[in-house]
Design a protein around this motif. Sequence first.
Motif, PDB file in Angstrom:
ATOM      1  N   GLN A 100      52.756  63.756  60.676  1.00 11.24           N
ATOM      2  CA  GLN A 100      51.659  63.799  59.851  1.00 11.24           C
ATOM      3  C   GLN A 100      50.916  62.641  59.482  1.00 11.24           C
ATOM      4  OE1 GLN A 100      50.433  67.190  58.432  1.00 11.24           O
ATOM      5  NE2 GLN A 100      48.621  65.642  58.074  1.00 11.24           N
ATOM      6  N   ASP A 101      51.596  61.706  59.257  1.00  8.44           N
ATOM      7  CA  ASP A 101      51.212  60.252  59.083  1.00  8.44           C
ATOM      8  C   ASP A 101      50.009  59.910  60.064  1.00  8.44           C
ATOM      9  OD1 ASP A 101      52.678  60.211  56.812  1.00  8.44           O
ATOM     10  OD2 ASP A 101      54.481  59.149  57.962  1.00  8.44           O
ATOM     11  N   GLN A 102      50.258  60.171  61.313  1.00  5.47           N
ATOM     12  CA  GLN A 102      49.391  60.011  62.536  1.00  5.47           C
ATOM     13  C   GLN A 102      47.940  60.560  62.072  1.00  5.47           C
ATOM     14  OE1 GLN A 102      52.978  60.599  65.609  1.00  5.47           O
ATOM     15  NE2 GLN A 102      51.220  61.593  65.740  1.00  5.47           N
ATOM     16  N   ILE A 103      47.904  61.680  61.743  1.00  5.16           N
ATOM     17  CA  ILE A 103      46.991  62.481  61.060  1.00  5.16           C
ATOM     18  C   ILE A 103      46.114  62.148  60.193  1.00  5.16           C
ATOM     19  CG2 ILE A 103      45.637  64.798  61.103  1.00  5.16           C
ATOM     20  CD1 ILE A 103      47.572  64.832  63.304  1.00  5.16           C
ATOM     21  N   ILE A 104      47.121  61.422  59.292  1.00  2.81           N
ATOM     22  CA  ILE A 104      46.324  60.544  57.836  1.00  2.81           C
ATOM     23  C   ILE A 104      45.713  59.340  58.274  1.00  2.81           C
ATOM     24  CG2 ILE A 104      46.913  59.530  55.826  1.00  2.81           C
ATOM     25  CD1 ILE A 104      49.380  61.611  55.325  1.00  2.81           C
ATOM     26  N   ILE A 105      46.082  58.638  59.398  1.00  3.10           N
ATOM     27  CA  ILE A 105      45.653  57.420  59.712  1.00  3.10           C
ATOM     28  C   ILE A 105      44.149  58.138  60.504  1.00  3.10           C
ATOM     29  CG2 ILE A 105      45.568  55.677  61.427  1.00  3.10           C
ATOM     30  CD1 ILE A 105      48.960  55.748  61.147  1.00  3.10           C
ATOM     31  N   ILE A 125      48.194  58.116  69.826  1.00  4.59           N
ATOM     32  CA  ILE A 125      48.095  56.718  69.894  1.00  4.59           C
ATOM     33  C   ILE A 125      48.065  55.867  68.855  1.00  4.59           C
ATOM     34  CG2 ILE A 125      45.691  57.114  70.166  1.00  4.59           C
ATOM     35  CD1 ILE A 125      47.785  54.969  72.688  1.00  4.59           C
ATOM     36  N   ARG A 126      48.025  56.771  67.798  1.00  3.23           N
ATOM     37  CA  ARG A 126      47.833  56.124  66.255  1.00  3.23           C
ATOM     38  C   ARG A 126      49.012  55.640  65.714  1.00  3.23           C
ATOM     39  NH1 ARG A 126      42.787  58.672  66.513  1.00  3.23           N
ATOM     40  NH2 ARG A 126      41.144  57.592  65.511  1.00  3.23           N
ATOM     41  N   THR A 127      50.291  55.953  66.327  1.00  6.75           N
ATOM     42  CA  THR A 127      51.608  55.676  65.798  1.00  6.75           C
ATOM     43  C   THR A 127      51.302  54.009  65.685  1.00  6.75           C
ATOM     44  OG1 THR A 127      52.566  55.182  67.789  1.00  6.75           O
ATOM     45  CG2 THR A 127      53.024  57.497  66.646  1.00  6.75           C
ATOM     46  N   PRO A 128      52.105  53.258  64.429  1.00  7.71           N
ATOM     47  CA  PRO A 128      52.288  51.891  64.404  1.00  7.71           C
ATOM     48  C   PRO A 128      52.802  51.343  65.792  1.00  7.71           C
ATOM     49  CG  PRO A 128      52.845  52.955  62.227  1.00  7.71           C
ATOM     50  CD  PRO A 128      52.630  54.023  63.376  1.00  7.71           C
ATOM     51  N   ALA A 129      53.500  51.959  66.425  1.00  2.00           N
ATOM     52  CA  ALA A 129      54.306  51.557  67.385  1.00  2.00           C
ATOM     53  C   ALA A 129      53.401  51.404  68.591  1.00  2.00           C
ATOM     54  CB  ALA A 129      55.593  52.624  68.003  1.00  2.00           C
ATOM     55  N   SER A 130      52.524  52.417  68.839  1.00  2.00           N
ATOM     56  CA  SER A 130      51.552  52.323  69.816  1.00  2.00           C
ATOM     57  C   SER A 130      50.450  51.441  69.626  1.00  2.00           C
ATOM     58  CB  SER A 130      50.961  53.748  70.433  1.00  2.00           C
ATOM     59  OG  SER A 130      52.230  54.504  71.173  1.00  2.00           O
ATOM     60  N   GLN A 131      50.132  51.456  68.370  1.00  2.33           N
ATOM     61  CA  GLN A 131      48.726  50.417  68.265  1.00  2.33           C
ATOM     62  C   GLN A 131      49.322  49.050  68.262  1.00  2.33           C
ATOM     63  OE1 GLN A 131      46.290  51.057  64.504  1.00  2.33           O
ATOM     64  NE2 GLN A 131      47.687  52.707  64.120  1.00  2.33           N
ATOM     65  N   PHE A 132      50.628  48.691  67.986  1.00  6.81           N
ATOM     66  CA  PHE A 132      51.369  47.576  68.328  1.00  6.81           C
ATOM     67  C   PHE A 132      51.368  47.156  69.965  1.00  6.81           C
ATOM     68  CE2 PHE A 132      55.523  44.897  68.652  1.00  6.81           C
ATOM     69  CZ  PHE A 132      54.910  43.726  68.408  1.00  6.81           C
TER      70      PHE A 132
END
Length: 367
Positions: free
Chosen positions: A315-320, A133-140
Amino acid sequence: MAKVGIGIVGGGYMGKAHAVAMSAVGAVFNTNLRPSLEMVCATSKASAERYRVAYGFHRATHDWRVLVNDPSVEAVVIASPQETHLEIAEAAMRLGKPVLCEKPLGASIEDGARMVELAETHGVANMVGFNYIRTPASQFARKLIADGEIGDVTWFRGEHTEDFLADPETPANWRTTGQANGTMGDLAPHMVNAALALIGPIDRLIAEVETVHSTRPGGDVTNDDHGQFMCRFENGAMGQLYFSRVAHGRKMGYAYEITGTKGAIRFDQEDQNAIWVYRSHGDEATRGFVKVLTGPAHPDYLPFCQGPGHGTGYQDQIIIEARDFLLAIETGQPVWPTFRDGHDVNRVIAAAMQSSRDKMWKNVSHF
């Protein structure tokens, strides 16, 4: 900047992802707290030492108690099987140490309830690892809905479908034993979390859960292959959710469609850097879904890349997620999703499992 010592229980798939995230988060987000990889725990001395060398930890152990009680470990990440979650989290929180626990929270709804109680009693930072759910798209998407861009939500369809057990000749393994490792315990929590985050609490549901391949080479299958439910959200929207580990061709089928009174949204994690948005205004001849490529204008994208459409990855989702956990530690304030949010997901899953057994509608508030 201040250092915070991190201990990770589990060095496998998710243990590695968290270790990489903790190593990178400070540089990506310029966080005030900078993680130090103090200790990793695995099931044997040999594997723990292998993970220590591979990921850059200072020390290794095969006993999670050693990790939790080490003074240099100031925060704990639990990336071990669900049946270990409660005991590890309780030991850490009694020492006042923040905990980031992988989903689902505990091995049962009772485990989850106890973990919520412990976290709130001891007042320590706590989070559950719902990363998709932390992808930029889903946050948008969350922002579009919250801002009323598609009006009042009337309908939600979500799925989490994969095919890693679609072949009936795939041998029985740890995933085919125990409810926590079945589709409703493993995949469903991610999409249920998405539904709660995007639409809001679920009031009631009716579900069907079943095992498609009851036997495999090497043994019987004791948990579920796929499941579905219809639901009614507390805000009045209708919903349909489907989960499967036997869906041929689906590799990361975390996807949803949302219809509102002024428009609609579509998203599929297999194309995670794009989101489709429909707005019901303008000339009918040119009205339609618009594909929006994520870029620096979308949440949490710019720290990774300055180029629109270049994209972020798993991996970027885990970093967020690591950034959010550090923020919770730094501020002492809850950062979503907390253990209570994770337990809310568990309650929906419990209601669905009971509904499937009783073949009738269930109120989530009863769980």
